[in-house]
Design a protein around this motif. Structure first.
Motif, PDB file in Angstrom:
ATOM      1  N   ASP A  31       1.025  -1.309  -0.093  1.00 37.17           N
ATOM      2  CA  ASP A  31       0.203   0.213   0.011  1.00 37.17           C
ATOM      3  C   ASP A  31       0.766   1.037  -0.455  1.00 37.17           C
ATOM      4  OD1 ASP A  31      -2.164  -1.639  -0.284  1.00 37.17           O
ATOM      5  OD2 ASP A  31      -2.539  -1.541   2.458  1.00 37.17           O
ATOM      6  N   SER A  32       1.995   0.959   0.751  1.00 39.52           N
ATOM      7  CA  SER A  32       2.682   2.704   0.844  1.00 39.52           C
ATOM      8  C   SER A  32       3.984   3.055  -0.400  1.00 39.52           C
ATOM      9  CB  SER A  32       4.053   2.695   1.958  1.00 39.52           C
ATOM     10  OG  SER A  32       4.594   3.096   2.301  1.00 39.52           O
ATOM     11  N   THR A  33       3.802   1.586  -1.302  1.00 42.50           N
ATOM     12  CA  THR A  33       4.323   1.441  -2.780  1.00 42.50           C
ATOM     13  C   THR A  33       3.986   2.094  -3.648  1.00 42.50           C
ATOM     14  OG1 THR A  33       5.755   0.244  -1.769  1.00 42.50           O
ATOM     15  CG2 THR A  33       5.945   0.466  -3.929  1.00 42.50           C
ATOM     16  N   ARG A  34       2.511   1.545  -3.364  1.00 40.68           N
ATOM     17  CA  ARG A  34       1.353   2.193  -4.423  1.00 40.68           C
ATOM     18  C   ARG A  34       1.673   3.735  -3.961  1.00 40.68           C
ATOM     19  NH1 ARG A  34      -2.815  -2.672  -3.771  1.00 40.68           N
ATOM     20  NH2 ARG A  34      -1.805  -4.634  -5.043  1.00 40.68           N
ATOM     21  N   VAL A  35       0.964   4.441  -3.095  1.00 39.00           N
ATOM     22  CA  VAL A  35       0.472   5.683  -3.110  1.00 39.00           C
ATOM     23  C   VAL A  35       1.726   6.373  -2.444  1.00 39.00           C
ATOM     24  CG1 VAL A  35      -0.225   7.409  -0.610  1.00 39.00           C
ATOM     25  CG2 VAL A  35      -1.022   5.040  -0.794  1.00 39.00           C
ATOM     26  N   GLY A  36       3.110   5.751  -2.733  1.00 40.24           N
ATOM     27  CA  GLY A  36       4.275   6.747  -3.522  1.00 40.24           C
ATOM     28  C   GLY A  36       4.644   6.690  -4.621  1.00 40.24           C
ATOM     29  N   LEU A  37       4.372   5.705  -5.605  1.00 41.35           N
ATOM     30  CA  LEU A  37       4.395   5.938  -6.600  1.00 41.35           C
ATOM     31  C   LEU A  37       3.091   7.065  -6.845  1.00 41.35           C
ATOM     32  CD1 LEU A  37       5.032   2.400  -7.678  1.00 41.35           C
ATOM     33  CD2 LEU A  37       6.595   4.530  -8.128  1.00 41.35           C
ATOM     34  N   LEU A  38       1.518   7.054  -6.850  1.00 45.17           N
ATOM     35  CA  LEU A  38       1.077   8.321  -6.996  1.00 45.17           C
ATOM     36  C   LEU A  38       1.651   9.293  -6.613  1.00 45.17           C
ATOM     37  CD1 LEU A  38      -1.839   7.921  -7.995  1.00 45.17           C
ATOM     38  CD2 LEU A  38      -2.806   7.988  -5.998  1.00 45.17           C
ATOM     39  N   MET A  39       2.378   9.682  -5.204  1.00 40.57           N
ATOM     40  CA  MET A  39       2.080  10.902  -4.780  1.00 40.57           C
ATOM     41  C   MET A  39       3.716  11.383  -6.353  1.00 40.57           C
ATOM     42  SD  MET A  39       0.765  11.848  -2.682  1.00 40.57           S
ATOM     43  CE  MET A  39       1.339  13.486  -2.661  1.00 40.57           C
ATOM     44  N   LEU A  40       4.825   9.989  -6.158  1.00 38.42           N
ATOM     45  CA  LEU A  40       5.594  10.837  -6.933  1.00 38.42           C
ATOM     46  C   LEU A  40       4.876  11.780  -8.348  1.00 38.42           C
ATOM     47  CD1 LEU A  40       8.397  10.471  -7.645  1.00 38.42           C
ATOM     48  CD2 LEU A  40       8.566   8.471  -8.808  1.00 38.42           C
ATOM     49  N   ALA A  41       4.070  11.315  -9.152  1.00 38.17           N
ATOM     50  CA  ALA A  41       3.082  11.469  -9.902  1.00 38.17           C
ATOM     51  C   ALA A  41       2.673  13.012 -10.173  1.00 38.17           C
ATOM     52  CB  ALA A  41       2.334  10.952 -10.858  1.00 38.17           C
ATOM     53  N   PHE A  42       1.754  12.857  -9.103  1.00 36.65           N
ATOM     54  CA  PHE A  42       1.460  13.987  -8.301  1.00 36.65           C
ATOM     55  C   PHE A  42       2.344  15.390  -7.325  1.00 36.65           C
ATOM     56  CE2 PHE A  42      -2.420  11.113  -8.079  1.00 36.65           C
ATOM     57  CZ  PHE A  42      -3.285  12.288  -8.973  1.00 36.65           C
ATOM     58  N   THR A  43       2.889  14.489  -6.654  1.00 36.90           N
ATOM     59  CA  THR A  43       3.708  15.290  -6.574  1.00 36.90           C
ATOM     60  C   THR A  43       5.622  15.652  -7.018  1.00 36.90           C
ATOM     61  OG1 THR A  43       3.111  15.284  -3.995  1.00 36.90           O
ATOM     62  CG2 THR A  43       5.078  16.282  -3.916  1.00 36.90           C
ATOM     63  N   GLY A  44       5.872  15.473  -7.205  1.00 35.72           N
ATOM     64  CA  GLY A  44       7.237  14.784  -7.967  1.00 35.72           C
ATOM     65  C   GLY A  44       7.051  15.468  -9.024  1.00 35.72           C
ATOM     66  N   ILE A  45       6.418  15.518  -9.992  1.00 33.80           N
ATOM     67  CA  ILE A  45       6.613  16.077 -11.174  1.00 33.80           C
ATOM     68  C   ILE A  45       6.398  17.310 -10.993  1.00 33.80           C
ATOM     69  CG2 ILE A  45       5.681  15.805 -13.716  1.00 33.80           C
ATOM     70  CD1 ILE A  45       4.999  12.765 -13.650  1.00 33.80           C
ATOM     71  N   PRO A  46       5.374  17.635 -11.171  1.00 36.43           N
ATOM     72  CA  PRO A  46       4.899  18.954 -10.816  1.00 36.43           C
ATOM     73  C   PRO A  46       5.748  19.968 -10.409  1.00 36.43           C
ATOM     74  CG  PRO A  46       2.882  18.432  -9.571  1.00 36.43           C
ATOM     75  CD  PRO A  46       4.097  16.968 -10.125  1.00 36.43           C
ATOM     76  N   THR A  47       6.559  18.993  -9.274  1.00 34.87           N
ATOM     77  CA  THR A  47       8.237  20.253  -8.607  1.00 34.87           C
ATOM     78  C   THR A  47       9.605  19.745  -8.880  1.00 34.87           C
ATOM     79  OG1 THR A  47       7.504  19.188  -6.324  1.00 34.87           O
ATOM     80  CG2 THR A  47       9.866  19.543  -6.390  1.00 34.87           C
ATOM     81  N   VAL A  48       8.754  18.765  -9.683  1.00 32.49           N
ATOM     82  CA  VAL A  48      11.030  18.777 -10.645  1.00 32.49           C
ATOM     83  C   VAL A  48      10.632  19.685 -12.178  1.00 32.49           C
ATOM     84  CG1 VAL A  48      12.086  17.811 -12.334  1.00 32.49           C
ATOM     85  CG2 VAL A  48      11.889  16.687  -9.798  1.00 32.49           C
ATOM     86  N   LEU A  49       9.203  20.136 -12.465  1.00 27.71           N
ATOM     87  CA  LEU A  49       8.830  20.570 -13.075  1.00 27.71           C
ATOM     88  C   LEU A  49       9.436  22.411 -12.635  1.00 27.71           C
ATOM     89  CD1 LEU A  49       6.077  19.284 -15.487  1.00 27.71           C
ATOM     90  CD2 LEU A  49       8.571  20.203 -16.185  1.00 27.71           C
ATOM     91  N   LEU A  50       8.725  22.535 -11.333  1.00 24.72           N
ATOM     92  CA  LEU A  50       8.550  23.809 -11.429  1.00 24.72           C
ATOM     93  C   LEU A  50      10.536  24.182 -11.086  1.00 24.72           C
ATOM     94  CD1 LEU A  50       7.387  26.515  -9.822  1.00 24.72           C
ATOM     95  CD2 LEU A  50       7.796  25.441  -7.631  1.00 24.72           C
ATOM     96  N   ALA A  51      11.072  23.484 -10.591  1.00 23.69           N
ATOM     97  CA  ALA A  51      12.786  24.095  -9.911  1.00 23.69           C
ATOM     98  C   ALA A  51      13.310  24.028 -11.376  1.00 23.69           C
ATOM     99  CB  ALA A  51      13.257  22.386  -9.271  1.00 23.69           C
ATOM    100  N   ILE A  52      13.346  23.205 -12.197  1.00 26.59           N
ATOM    101  CA  ILE A  52      13.543  23.723 -14.151  1.00 26.59           C
ATOM    102  C   ILE A  52      12.778  24.788 -13.984  1.00 26.59           C
ATOM    103  CG2 ILE A  52      13.791  22.599 -15.899  1.00 26.59           C
ATOM    104  CD1 ILE A  52      13.890  19.575 -14.584  1.00 26.59           C
ATOM    105  N   VAL A  53      12.041  24.961 -15.045  1.00 29.68           N
ATOM    106  CA  VAL A  53      12.014  26.265 -14.892  1.00 29.68           C
ATOM    107  C   VAL A  53      11.647  27.351 -14.555  1.00 29.68           C
ATOM    108  CG1 VAL A  53       9.450  27.659 -15.825  1.00 29.68           C
ATOM    109  CG2 VAL A  53       9.500  24.994 -16.340  1.00 29.68           C
ATOM    110  N   ALA A  54      12.053  27.866 -13.118  1.00 29.79           N
ATOM    111  CA  ALA A  54      11.825  28.042 -12.275  1.00 29.79           C
ATOM    112  C   ALA A  54      13.720  28.937 -12.095  1.00 29.79           C
ATOM    113  CB  ALA A  54      11.550  28.317 -11.028  1.00 29.79           C
ATOM    114  N   GLY A  55      14.229  28.025 -11.832  1.00 35.80           N
ATOM    115  CA  GLY A  55      15.700  27.631 -12.285  1.00 35.80           C
ATOM    116  C   GLY A  55      16.452  27.683 -13.641  1.00 35.80           C
ATOM    117  N   LEU A  56      15.903  28.124 -14.742  1.00 33.40           N
ATOM    118  CA  LEU A  56      15.984  28.687 -15.964  1.00 33.40           C
ATOM    119  C   LEU A  56      15.942  30.372 -15.846  1.00 33.40           C
ATOM    120  CD1 LEU A  56      15.145  25.899 -18.556  1.00 33.40           C
ATOM    121  CD2 LEU A  56      17.020  26.097 -17.810  1.00 33.40           C
ATOM    122  N   ALA A  57      14.845  30.525 -15.472  1.00 36.93           N
ATOM    123  CA  ALA A  57      14.717  32.360 -15.612  1.00 36.93           C
ATOM    124  C   ALA A  57      15.580  32.683 -14.651  1.00 36.93           C
ATOM    125  CB  ALA A  57      12.920  32.034 -15.043  1.00 36.93           C
ATOM    126  N   HIS A  58      15.987  31.841 -13.568  1.00 37.10           N
ATOM    127  CA  HIS A  58      16.346  32.660 -12.169  1.00 37.10           C
ATOM    128  C   HIS A  58      17.528  33.375 -12.858  1.00 37.10           C
ATOM    129  CE1 HIS A  58      19.171  31.944  -8.419  1.00 37.10           C
ATOM    130  NE2 HIS A  58      18.643  32.769  -8.080  1.00 37.10           N
TER     131      HIS A  58
END
Length: 136
Positions: A48-75
């Protein structure tokens, strides 16, 4: 018409390497946090923890990394500490879908991971060659 393939210069390789480090560091942090969550939350099995973790990687990880890269390019003009501090709030905001799990430990640990990524692991500035300093 001849198409020539140019190789990326050393500056582009460095930026791509920093982007790769951004993605890799977030994924490793996320995996470590979800291993701890699996050990801390007795109501969830490891599966269960693995399933929720993978789901959270999609919901949390992708936007976080995209924000870090896009904001980092504009910084270009902001102090690095202020830049990191301003990115903490939106990155913590990405952890809100986990509140539906009704497990406080998971929410707290995921928020701590988001803060740790923004404050410590995220490469900033992402493109040091574009840094022009603080505006006067």
């Amino acid at each position: 018409m001849t198409v020539t393939h140019s190789t990326a210069g050393p500056g582009m390789r460095r930026v791509l390497g920093r982007m790769g480090w951004c993605v890799l560091s977030y994924v490793l942090l996320h995996v470590a946090v979800w291993i701890v969550i699996a050990l801390v939350v007795p109501e969830w099995s490891l599966l269960d923890s693995t399933r929720v973790g993978l789901l959270m990687l999609a919901f949390t990880g992708i936007p976080t990394v995209l924000l870090a890269i896009v904001a980092g390019l504009a910084h270009q003009h902001m102090e690095v500490a202020l830049f990191r501090a301003l990115l903490v709030f939106p990155m913590v905001f990405f952890a809100l879908p986990l509140m539906g799990a009704a497990v406080v430990e998971a929410v707290v640990l995921q928020v701590m991971a988001q803060v740790a990524f923004a404050v410590w692991l995220m490469p900033a500035p992402l493109v040091p060659e574009n840094w022009v300093g603080l505006p006067e």
